[in-house]
Write a protein that holds these residues in place. Structure first.
Motif, PDB file in Angstrom:
ATOM      1  N   GLN A 260       0.827  -1.212   0.000  1.00  0.00           N
ATOM      2  CA  GLN A 260       0.000   0.000   0.000  1.00  0.00           C
ATOM      3  C   GLN A 260       0.862   1.264   0.000  1.00  0.00           C
ATOM      4  N   TYR A 261       2.146   1.100   0.260  1.00  0.00           N
ATOM      5  CA  TYR A 261       3.039   2.261   0.328  1.00  0.00           C
ATOM      6  C   TYR A 261       3.871   2.361  -0.948  1.00  0.00           C
ATOM      7  N   GLN A 262       3.894   3.564  -1.495  1.00  0.00           N
ATOM      8  CA  GLN A 262       4.688   3.761  -2.706  1.00  0.00           C
ATOM      9  C   GLN A 262       5.640   4.941  -2.602  1.00  0.00           C
ATOM     10  N   THR A 263       5.272   5.917  -1.806  1.00  0.00           N
ATOM     11  CA  THR A 263       6.067   7.151  -1.773  1.00  0.00           C
ATOM     12  C   THR A 263       6.506   7.483  -0.351  1.00  0.00           C
TER      13      THR A 263
ATOM     14  N   ASP B 236       4.154   5.430   8.990  1.00  0.00           N
ATOM     15  CA  ASP B 236       2.978   5.626   8.150  1.00  0.00           C
ATOM     16  C   ASP B 236       2.553   7.088   8.281  1.00  0.00           C
ATOM     17  N   ALA B 237       2.562   7.823   7.179  1.00  0.00           N
ATOM     18  CA  ALA B 237       2.293   9.256   7.238  1.00  0.00           C
ATOM     19  C   ALA B 237       0.867   9.545   7.681  1.00  0.00           C
ATOM     20  N   GLN B 238      -0.040   8.634   7.389  1.00  0.00           N
ATOM     21  CA  GLN B 238      -1.451   8.849   7.752  1.00  0.00           C
ATOM     22  C   GLN B 238      -1.678   8.669   9.243  1.00  0.00           C
ATOM     23  N   THR B 239      -1.154   7.578   9.767  1.00  0.00           N
ATOM     24  CA  THR B 239      -1.442   7.223  11.161  1.00  0.00           C
ATOM     25  C   THR B 239      -0.360   7.691  12.133  1.00  0.00           C
TER      26      THR B 239
ATOM     27  N   LEU C  31      13.658  -4.557   4.524  1.00  0.00           N
ATOM     28  CA  LEU C  31      12.399  -3.814   4.430  1.00  0.00           C
ATOM     29  C   LEU C  31      11.482  -4.483   3.397  1.00  0.00           C
ATOM     30  N   PRO C  32      10.246  -4.804   3.775  1.00  0.00           N
ATOM     31  CA  PRO C  32       9.338  -5.390   2.777  1.00  0.00           C
ATOM     32  C   PRO C  32       9.214  -4.453   1.575  1.00  0.00           C
ATOM     33  N   ARG C  33       9.082  -5.036   0.428  1.00  0.00           N
ATOM     34  CA  ARG C  33       9.019  -4.239  -0.798  1.00  0.00           C
ATOM     35  C   ARG C  33       7.724  -3.454  -0.912  1.00  0.00           C
ATOM     36  N   GLY C  34       7.833  -2.228  -1.459  1.00  0.00           N
ATOM     37  CA  GLY C  34       6.656  -1.485  -1.846  1.00  0.00           C
ATOM     38  C   GLY C  34       6.234  -1.958  -3.225  1.00  0.00           C
ATOM     39  N   LEU C  35       5.365  -1.200  -3.840  1.00  0.00           N
ATOM     40  CA  LEU C  35       4.919  -1.612  -5.184  1.00  0.00           C
ATOM     41  C   LEU C  35       6.074  -1.516  -6.182  1.00  0.00           C
TER      42      LEU C  35
END
Lengths: 179, 184
Positions: free
Chosen positions: B37-40, B139-142, B180-184
């Motif tokens: 869910q994270y890309q940027t 997480d920028a949102q939370t 680190l788990p991969r982003g998209l």
């Protein structure tokens, strides 16, 4: 004879390298005289004002903090304590974790033979302390702690969580029954 | 017998060398989180950790090399930096230095003392500094930390040796971020 001596030395060195049990083995506790857990039913967590551990990997680390808290909550639930967020909880639970270095002489714990030439070794010593404080008076009622060699433990999250669970269970085993 | 002796020497020397030659990396992660869910991301100045070591955190050469290495490694893991808009992740780092002790193992190699009791006579404690570089990804949102990675290395004049610093950062950061788990 010489071979035995060298073999013994090798065993000492190897044991120093691999016998870093990497667990919080030594468990102790103090209790306020007359402390009767049956009088207490609910608890809440103390506010996390100071959780400095002496290790930047664990400072302000929510994964570590959650692991400790989840383990404590699980053990307290087994003993009949109920978690609450109310300020009027019977007990306030707090914990402290600390990482330092210690020097030990390898072979010092050998039972059946001496090890006069075993090398000393340095290891990361961890301690985890759990306090039960009376909610009303803020008096410390019970303190339990575990300490031991945690070399290499923090780098492995699964291993760390497993060891925390074991340590917390052993610490809280020393809590008097009665609830 | 000679094989045993050589093996002992090897183990002792390897143990001594391991204390000063390795870069240890590790990480903790929010379990069960879907990192796709994270890309940027964007760098964040926030840092809840205790104050770091000024020699590292005020060394512009070190910071520039480290930030560049992080950005390259994050890109390789599928995360793109955005300098405008709302990033999915906020990233910040912390460089701490702690004093450590060790036993001077090289001084007690077998044979250093003819009476065989070399350890009791030659052991001495040495102290040194170890740098720990911590990278937090939030997480920028939370505002919740979703991943923390670190690399640790003995400082040992690292700040005075620009070539070694560049080499070690180039080596340590990709190893750290490989966890680190991969982003998209």
């Amino acid at each position: 004879m010489h071979l035995i001596r060298i073999s013994g030395r090798l065993a000492c060195v190897l044991s120093a390298l691999i016998a870093c049990g990497c667990a919080l083995r030594d468990v102790h506790s103090f209790a306020e005289r007359g402390f009767d857990p049956a009088r207490f039913h609910t608890y809440r967590w103390a506010s996390a004002d100071d959780r400095a551990t002496g290790d930047p990997r664990l400072d302000d680390n929510p994964f570590f903090q959650r692991s400790v808290q989840t383990s404590v909550e699980s053990e307290l639930a087994k003993r009949g304590f109920e978690k609450t967020t109310s300020e009027t909880a019977d007990l306030v639970i707090d914990y402290y974790a600390r990482v330092t270095q210690r020097v030990e002489r390898a072979g010092a714990d050998l039972v059946y033979r001496s090890c006069t030439d075993c090398p000393p070794y340095v290891y990361d010593a961890g301690s985890l302390m759990i306090d039960l404080v009376e909610g009303r008076t803020r008096a410390l009622l019970w303190r339990g702690w575990a300490e031991g060699d945690i070399s290499g433990l923090i780098d492995n999250q699964s291993w760390l969580e497993e060891r925390i669970g074991q340590a917390v269970a052993r610490i809280l085993e020393r809590l008097p029954r009665g609830v | 017998m000679s094989i045993l002796l050589r093996l002992t020497q090897l183990v002792v020397v390897a143990a001594g060398m391991s204390a000063c030659a390795t870069i240890n990396v590790g990480s903790h992660v929010e379990r069960g989180l879907d990192f796709s869910q994270y890309q940027t991301y964007e760098w964040s100045p926030h840092d809840a950790l205790p104050a770091g070591d000024a020699r590292l955190e005020e060394d512009m050469v070190f910071l520039d090399r480290m930030q560049g290495a992080f950005e390259k490694a994050l890109a390789a893991r599928g995360y793109q930096r955005v300098t405008f808009g709302s990033p999915d992740l906020l990233v910040h780092y912390h460089a701490a230095v702690s004093r450590r002790i060790d036993v001077d193992r090289l001084a007690r190699e077998p044979g250093a003392c003819p009476d065989g009791n070399v350890l009791a006579r030659n052991d001495r404690l040495i102290d040194y500094e170890r740098a720990t570089l911590v990278l937090d990804i939030v997480d920028a949102q939370t505002g919740r930390l979703v991943w923390r990675g670190w690399a640790r290395e003995d400082l040992d004049n690292l700040l005075d040796d620009q070539r070694r610093m560049a080499r070690d950062i180039t080596k340590a950061v990709p190893r750290m971020l490989a966890q680190l788990p991969r982003g998209l």
